[in-house]
Write a protein that holds these residues in place. Structure first.
Motif, mmCIF file in Angstrom:
data_model
loop_
_atom_site.group_PDB
_atom_site.id
_atom_site.type_symbol
_atom_site.label_atom_id
_atom_site.label_comp_id
_atom_site.label_asym_id
_atom_site.label_seq_id
_atom_site.Cartn_x
_atom_site.Cartn_y
_atom_site.Cartn_z
ATOM 1 N N GLY A 189 0.813 -1.212 0.000
ATOM 2 C CA GLY A 189 0.000 0.000 0.000
ATOM 3 C C GLY A 189 0.844 1.258 0.000
ATOM 4 O O GLY A 189 1.954 1.286 0.555
ATOM 5 N N TRP A 190 0.310 2.303 -0.641
ATOM 6 C CA TRP A 190 0.961 3.613 -0.715
ATOM 7 C C TRP A 190 -0.012 4.631 -0.138
ATOM 8 O O TRP A 190 -1.047 4.940 -0.754
ATOM 9 C CB TRP A 190 1.317 3.950 -2.165
ATOM 10 N N SER A 191 0.291 5.151 1.045
ATOM 11 C CA SER A 191 -0.660 5.987 1.770
ATOM 12 C C SER A 191 -0.923 7.311 1.075
ATOM 13 O O SER A 191 -2.042 7.822 1.105
ATOM 14 C CB SER A 191 -0.154 6.227 3.195
ATOM 15 N N GLY A 192 0.091 7.883 0.442
ATOM 16 C CA GLY A 192 -0.085 9.185 -0.186
ATOM 17 C C GLY A 192 -1.098 9.183 -1.307
ATOM 18 O O GLY A 192 -1.948 10.070 -1.402
ATOM 19 N N SER A 193 -1.029 8.159 -2.169
ATOM 20 C CA SER A 193 -1.914 8.098 -3.333
ATOM 21 C C SER A 193 -3.107 7.186 -3.122
ATOM 22 O O SER A 193 -4.051 7.211 -3.913
ATOM 23 C CB SER A 193 -1.127 7.592 -4.554
ATOM 24 N N GLY A 194 -3.037 6.352 -2.088
ATOM 25 C CA GLY A 194 -4.097 5.364 -1.900
ATOM 26 C C GLY A 194 -3.978 4.178 -2.829
ATOM 27 O O GLY A 194 -4.872 3.325 -2.877
ATOM 28 N N ALA A 195 -2.875 4.091 -3.567
ATOM 29 C CA ALA A 195 -2.681 2.980 -4.508
ATOM 30 C C ALA A 195 -2.326 1.708 -3.753
ATOM 31 O O ALA A 195 -1.847 1.732 -2.610
ATOM 32 C CB ALA A 195 -1.577 3.321 -5.505
ATOM 33 N N SER A 196 -2.559 0.576 -4.417
ATOM 34 C CA SER A 196 -2.231 -0.714 -3.822
ATOM 35 C C SER A 196 -1.738 -1.656 -4.901
ATOM 36 O O SER A 196 -1.982 -1.456 -6.098
ATOM 37 C CB SER A 196 -3.444 -1.320 -3.110
ATOM 38 N N ALA A 197 -1.037 -2.702 -4.467
ATOM 39 C CA ALA A 197 -0.564 -3.750 -5.379
ATOM 40 C C ALA A 197 -0.902 -5.104 -4.781
ATOM 41 O O ALA A 197 -0.622 -5.354 -3.601
ATOM 42 C CB ALA A 197 0.940 -3.628 -5.606
ATOM 43 N N LEU A 198 -1.518 -5.941 -5.580
ATOM 44 C CA LEU A 198 -1.863 -7.300 -5.172
ATOM 45 C C LEU A 198 -0.975 -8.254 -5.964
ATOM 46 O O LEU A 198 -1.086 -8.345 -7.191
ATOM 47 C CB LEU A 198 -3.337 -7.587 -5.455
ATOM 48 N N LEU A 199 -0.089 -8.954 -5.264
ATOM 49 C CA LEU A 199 0.952 -9.741 -5.902
ATOM 50 C C LEU A 199 0.956 -11.163 -5.340
ATOM 51 O O LEU A 199 0.544 -11.386 -4.203
ATOM 52 C CB LEU A 199 2.332 -9.105 -5.663
ATOM 53 N N SER A 200 1.452 -12.104 -6.130
ATOM 54 C CA SER A 200 1.567 -13.478 -5.635
ATOM 55 C C SER A 200 2.712 -14.196 -6.320
ATOM 56 O O SER A 200 3.112 -13.846 -7.432
ATOM 57 C CB SER A 200 0.259 -14.246 -5.842
ATOM 58 N N CYS A 201 3.219 -15.221 -5.631
ATOM 59 C CA CYS A 201 4.250 -16.080 -6.200
ATOM 60 C C CYS A 201 4.070 -17.479 -5.628
ATOM 61 O O CYS A 201 3.593 -17.652 -4.498
ATOM 62 C CB CYS A 201 5.653 -15.549 -5.915
ATOM 63 N N SER A 202 4.453 -18.479 -6.420
ATOM 64 C CA SER A 202 4.193 -19.850 -5.992
ATOM 65 C C SER A 202 5.120 -20.831 -6.699
ATOM 66 O O SER A 202 5.477 -20.639 -7.862
ATOM 67 C CB SER A 202 2.739 -20.232 -6.296
ATOM 68 N N VAL A 203 5.483 -21.882 -5.972
ATOM 69 C CA VAL A 203 6.169 -23.012 -6.585
ATOM 70 C C VAL A 203 5.296 -24.259 -6.443
ATOM 71 O O VAL A 203 5.787 -25.385 -6.509
ATOM 72 C CB VAL A 203 7.561 -23.242 -5.958
ATOM 73 N N THR A 204 3.999 -24.048 -6.271
ATOM 74 C CA THR A 204 3.059 -25.159 -6.133
ATOM 75 C C THR A 204 2.074 -25.255 -7.292
ATOM 76 O O THR A 204 1.262 -26.172 -7.343
ATOM 77 C CB THR A 204 2.255 -25.045 -4.828
ATOM 78 N N GLY A 205 2.124 -24.313 -8.222
ATOM 79 C CA GLY A 205 1.209 -24.353 -9.355
ATOM 80 C C GLY A 205 1.543 -23.280 -10.362
ATOM 81 O O GLY A 205 2.037 -22.203 -10.013
ATOM 82 N N SER A 206 1.274 -23.581 -11.622
ATOM 83 C CA SER A 206 1.568 -22.646 -12.708
ATOM 84 C C SER A 206 0.472 -21.588 -12.784
ATOM 85 O O SER A 206 -0.683 -21.903 -13.032
ATOM 86 C CB SER A 206 1.670 -23.402 -14.037
ATOM 87 N N SER A 207 0.831 -20.343 -12.571
ATOM 88 C CA SER A 207 -0.134 -19.240 -12.602
ATOM 89 C C SER A 207 -0.080 -18.546 -13.961
ATOM 90 O O SER A 207 0.815 -18.816 -14.774
ATOM 91 C CB SER A 207 0.165 -18.252 -11.485
ATOM 92 N N PRO A 208 -1.001 -17.627 -14.236
ATOM 93 C CA PRO A 208 -0.981 -16.943 -15.542
ATOM 94 C C PRO A 208 0.303 -16.166 -15.807
ATOM 95 O O PRO A 208 0.689 -15.954 -16.948
ATOM 96 C CB PRO A 208 -2.185 -15.997 -15.462
#
Length: 333
Positions: free
Chosen positions: A217-236
């Motif tokens: 999260g970025w408090s100044g702009s209110g922006a956010s990032a939703l991220l993921s990583c895995s070695v248990t399954g192939s993601s897009p």
């Protein structure tokens, strides 16, 4: 300004081979030496790529005065030791991502480079990709308005057994440093260092993360990032940037894209793609290193050291939230 840059390659694994193959196809680059912890490995690599000198120790390569810059391609658990050895021996360094195991180690490398006046760059090829550079021009020019969200994922199919390096805490195993560094670096390229970090993970019996979700999260702009990583399954393995006036979508392989699509309200989607003359693979990264060396620059404006340190701080914060520690960390996270 067109002098040949003489490269040394430290390590002989798959990524070292891919990088070396790309170097050999570039004008103005010459691979003059390779170093490994074993003579047999170094000799085999040298024969494969017709490299004139092979060293059975890292110190041998680091001490070769005919080498302008060393590409460090070891597992990230050894980056601090290998890159530090080369910098202290007077070599410039391109060090693979993740830069180190933690921010403390990265700060030590940066300090060594700055104290000795050596060039140092993290091997984050995403930042040098021609399409990523074009994408960032569009973002800065306001093509999608104010950025509100970034989404990115990187997952590969398992299972990986307990003896695999991705399960080994001694080697900095887990999804985060191998794969998660890409979504985090992508988000911070767009939005800078976050103010808040939240994370949740599936932890293996060995103590490394197998599947990790991250909310920045970025408090100044209110922006956010939703991220993921895995070695248990192939993601897009895709990414998107959404703003107040549009969005940018990057398809599978977002971290080295060959195309992306710009969506703007009231307009047809616009596709941007690599052109025939654009460098591909590791070549843009290597070209940026050589440009900097020829210009006498000690760090790259495309991959600034302060940016690499900021990414490492975020990765440290994620590990703090999920409770992952590595035995070989020189400086505690």
């Amino acid at each position: 300004m067109d002098r040949v840059i003489r490269w040394g390659v430290l390590a002989t694994g798959g990524i070292a081979a891919s990088f070396t193959a790309d170097l050999l196809a570039m004008e103005g680059a010459e691979v003059v030496a390779v170093g490994s912890r074993s003579d047999a490995s170094a000799q085999a690599f040298a024969e494969r790529f017709k490299i004139p000198r092979a060293y059975g120790s890292w110190a041998g390569l680091a001490g070769d005065a005919d080498v302008d810059v060393v590409y460090v391609a070891t597992p990230h658990s050894a980056h601090r030791e290998a890159a530090g050895l080369c910098l202290e021996a007077g070599r410039d360094v391109l060090c693979e991502k993740a830069f180190t195991l933690n921010a403390g180690e990265a700060e030590e490398l940066v300090q060594i480079a700055r104290d000795r006046g050596r060039f140092l760059m993290e091997g984050m090829w995403t930042y040098c990709n021609p399409l990523i550079l074009r994408m960032m021009e569009l973002v800065r020019d306001g093509a999608i308005g104010e950025v509100r969200t970034v989404q990115a994922d990187f997952g590969i199919q398992g299972p990986f057994g307990p003896d695999h390096r991705l399960r080994d805490p001694e080697l900095g195993g887990g999804a985060l440093l191998d794969l998660g560094v890409y979504p985090v670096s992508f988000a911070q390229l767009v939005l800078g260092e976050p103010d808040s970090v939240q994370a949740h993970a599936l932890i293996s019996e060995e103590g490394v993360d197998l599947n990790t979700g991250i909310l920045l999260g970025w408090s100044g702009s209110g922006a956010s990032a939703l991220l993921s990583c895995s070695v248990t399954g192939s993601s897009p393995t895709t990414a998107s940037i959404t703003g107040t006036e549009g969005r940018i979508e990057l398809p599978h392989g977002f971290f080295h894209p060959e195309r992306f699509v710009l969506h703007r309200a009231g307009r047809e989607p616009e596709e941007f793609a690599l052109e025939s003359g654009d460098l591909r693979g590791f070549a843009p990264e290597a070209a940026e290193v050589m440009r900097c060396l020829r210009a006498g620059e000690k760090e790259s404006p495309l991959v600034p050291l302060d940016g690499s340190l900021a990414v490492m701080r975020t990765l440290d914060a994620v590990r703090d939230r999920i409770g992952v520690r590595y035995p070989r960390e020189i400086t505690p996270a």
